[in-house]
Design a protein around this motif. Structure first.
Motif, PDB file in Angstrom:
ATOM      1  N   TYR A  92       0.859  -1.171   0.000  1.00 37.42           N
ATOM      2  CA  TYR A  92       0.000   0.000   0.000  1.00 37.42           C
ATOM      3  C   TYR A  92       0.898   1.225   0.000  1.00 37.42           C
ATOM      4  O   TYR A  92       1.710   1.403   0.904  1.00 37.42           O
ATOM      5  N   TYR A  93       0.777   2.072  -1.002  1.00 35.77           N
ATOM      6  CA  TYR A  93       1.581   3.285  -1.164  1.00 35.77           C
ATOM      7  C   TYR A  93       0.651   4.476  -1.008  1.00 35.77           C
ATOM      8  O   TYR A  93      -0.418   4.529  -1.619  1.00 35.77           O
ATOM      9  N   CYS A  94       1.042   5.445  -0.180  1.00 34.32           N
ATOM     10  CA  CYS A  94       0.190   6.613   0.033  1.00 34.32           C
ATOM     11  C   CYS A  94       1.060   7.846   0.284  1.00 34.32           C
ATOM     12  O   CYS A  94       2.033   7.781   1.030  1.00 34.32           O
ATOM     13  N   GLU A  95       0.689   8.954  -0.324  1.00 33.04           N
ATOM     14  CA  GLU A  95       1.379  10.209  -0.095  1.00 33.04           C
ATOM     15  C   GLU A  95       0.775  10.905   1.116  1.00 33.04           C
ATOM     16  O   GLU A  95      -0.372  10.649   1.479  1.00 33.04           O
ATOM     17  N   PHE A  96       1.556  11.788   1.737  1.00 28.86           N
ATOM     18  CA  PHE A  96       1.056  12.501   2.908  1.00 28.86           C
ATOM     19  C   PHE A  96       1.717  13.867   3.037  1.00 28.86           C
ATOM     20  O   PHE A  96       2.713  14.158   2.386  1.00 28.86           O
ATOM     21  N   GLU A  97       1.113  14.700   3.867  1.00 26.56           N
ATOM     22  CA  GLU A  97       1.698  15.965   4.290  1.00 26.56           C
ATOM     23  C   GLU A  97       1.940  15.868   5.784  1.00 26.56           C
ATOM     24  O   GLU A  97       1.204  15.166   6.484  1.00 26.56           O
ATOM     25  N   TRP A  98       2.960  16.557   6.294  1.00 23.26           N
ATOM     26  CA  TRP A  98       3.262  16.477   7.720  1.00 23.26           C
ATOM     27  C   TRP A  98       3.666  17.847   8.253  1.00 23.26           C
ATOM     28  O   TRP A  98       4.082  18.724   7.503  1.00 23.26           O
ATOM     29  N   ASP A  99       3.492  18.013   9.560  1.00 25.11           N
ATOM     30  CA  ASP A  99       3.957  19.218  10.225  1.00 25.11           C
ATOM     31  C   ASP A  99       4.264  18.907  11.683  1.00 25.11           C
ATOM     32  O   ASP A  99       3.815  17.896  12.223  1.00 25.11           O
ATOM     33  N   ILE A 100       5.058  19.786  12.296  1.00 28.82           N
ATOM     34  CA  ILE A 100       5.419  19.655  13.710  1.00 28.82           C
ATOM     35  C   ILE A 100       5.005  20.940  14.410  1.00 28.82           C
ATOM     36  O   ILE A 100       5.313  22.041  13.930  1.00 28.82           O
ATOM     37  N   TYR A 101       4.305  20.778  15.537  1.00 25.18           N
ATOM     38  CA  TYR A 101       3.921  21.930  16.345  1.00 25.18           C
ATOM     39  C   TYR A 101       4.015  21.547  17.811  1.00 25.18           C
ATOM     40  O   TYR A 101       3.365  20.602  18.246  1.00 25.18           O
ATOM     41  N   LYS A 102       4.852  22.264  18.540  1.00 23.08           N
ATOM     42  CA  LYS A 102       5.077  22.029  19.970  1.00 23.08           C
ATOM     43  C   LYS A 102       5.402  20.567  20.267  1.00 23.08           C
ATOM     44  O   LYS A 102       4.852  19.957  21.172  1.00 23.08           O
ATOM     45  N   GLY A 103       6.263  19.981  19.440  1.00 23.74           N
ATOM     46  CA  GLY A 103       6.738  18.623  19.662  1.00 23.74           C
ATOM     47  C   GLY A 103       5.814  17.528  19.173  1.00 23.74           C
ATOM     48  O   GLY A 103       6.131  16.352  19.292  1.00 23.74           O
ATOM     49  N   ILE A 105       4.010  15.630  16.023  1.00 22.29           N
ATOM     50  CA  ILE A 105       4.071  15.448  14.572  1.00 22.29           C
ATOM     51  C   ILE A 105       2.699  14.998  14.093  1.00 22.29           C
ATOM     52  O   ILE A 105       2.127  14.036  14.616  1.00 22.29           O
ATOM     53  N   ARG A 106       2.146  15.715  13.114  1.00 21.83           N
ATOM     54  CA  ARG A 106       0.851  15.335  12.527  1.00 21.83           C
ATOM     55  C   ARG A 106       1.092  14.895  11.091  1.00 21.83           C
ATOM     56  O   ARG A 106       1.791  15.574  10.335  1.00 21.83           O
ATOM     57  N   ILE A 107       0.507  13.765  10.714  1.00 25.45           N
ATOM     58  CA  ILE A 107       0.597  13.250   9.349  1.00 25.45           C
ATOM     59  C   ILE A 107      -0.816  13.204   8.779  1.00 25.45           C
ATOM     60  O   ILE A 107      -1.712  12.594   9.358  1.00 25.45           O
TER      61      ILE A 107
END
Length: 186
Positions: A92-103, A105-107
């Motif tokens: 299963y291949y999937c693209e994602f966006e991620w960010d870090i805020y106050k320690g 990590i959100r995907i």
């Protein structure tokens, strides 16, 4: 007495302001360092008892994740989950966006699956491990190591070609690509 009280109040206020600003500054710097360290390819296992969206059950599976940093705190990437015994048939291949805020990590995955939050983790230049929260009550443990030898060539060509066993979808929200094959394509 009034002067003493005024001076104490001013010192207390200034200490509070500088401490909170200082804390925010260090949290900001820590997020930048984490994002810089996360940049690259990580391979390993995700362990949990799961019953996933494809009807598969198990205790762990192999995964490789690529994180590309676009700004100081965020970026994009892709993930491939696969069966080690049939790596090129069941995946299963999937693209994602991620960010870090106050320690934290959100995907955000392109297939509109729940956002995944990683709060309790350890990250250095060689290891990335901890717990993921996908909004379910499962404990999802991951153990990944930095992998500069993983060949994304096969997976990137799969991104544009398709066999009869593949299922492909594009999500208009993130314009991401999702490809599944074999038992993951149910």
């Amino acid at each position: 007495m009034k002067k003493v009280f005024t001076y104490i109040a001013m010192i207390t206020l200034m200490t509070t302001l500088f401490t909170s600003c200082d804390r925010e500054f260090w949290e900001d710097m820590e997020d930048r360092n984490e994002a810089r360290t996360l940049d690259g390819t990580w391979t390993g296992y995700i362990d949990t008892y799961y019953y996933d969206r494809w009807g598969l059950t198990g205790d762990s599976y192999r995964t490789t994740m690529y994180f590309e940093r676009e700004s100081a705190y965020s970026g994009w990437g892709y993930e491939v989950d696969y069966d080690l015994n049939s790596r090129y048939n069941d995946y299963y291949y999937c693209e994602f966006e991620w960010d870090i805020y106050k320690g934290s990590i959100r995907i955000r995955y392109a297939d509109s699956w729940n956002d995944v939050y990683i709060n309790d983790y350890r990250l250095n230049s060689n290891r990335f491990e901890g717990y993921m929260d996908d909004g379910t009550s499962k404990d999802i443990l991951f153990r990944l190591t930095y992998d500069n030898r993983f060949d994304w060539g096969y997976w990137s060509t799969r991104n544009y070609t398709r066999s009869a066993n593949d299922s492909i979808s594009n999500d208009s929200t993130t314009n991401g690509r999702v490809i599944a094959s074999g038992k993951f394509a149910k």
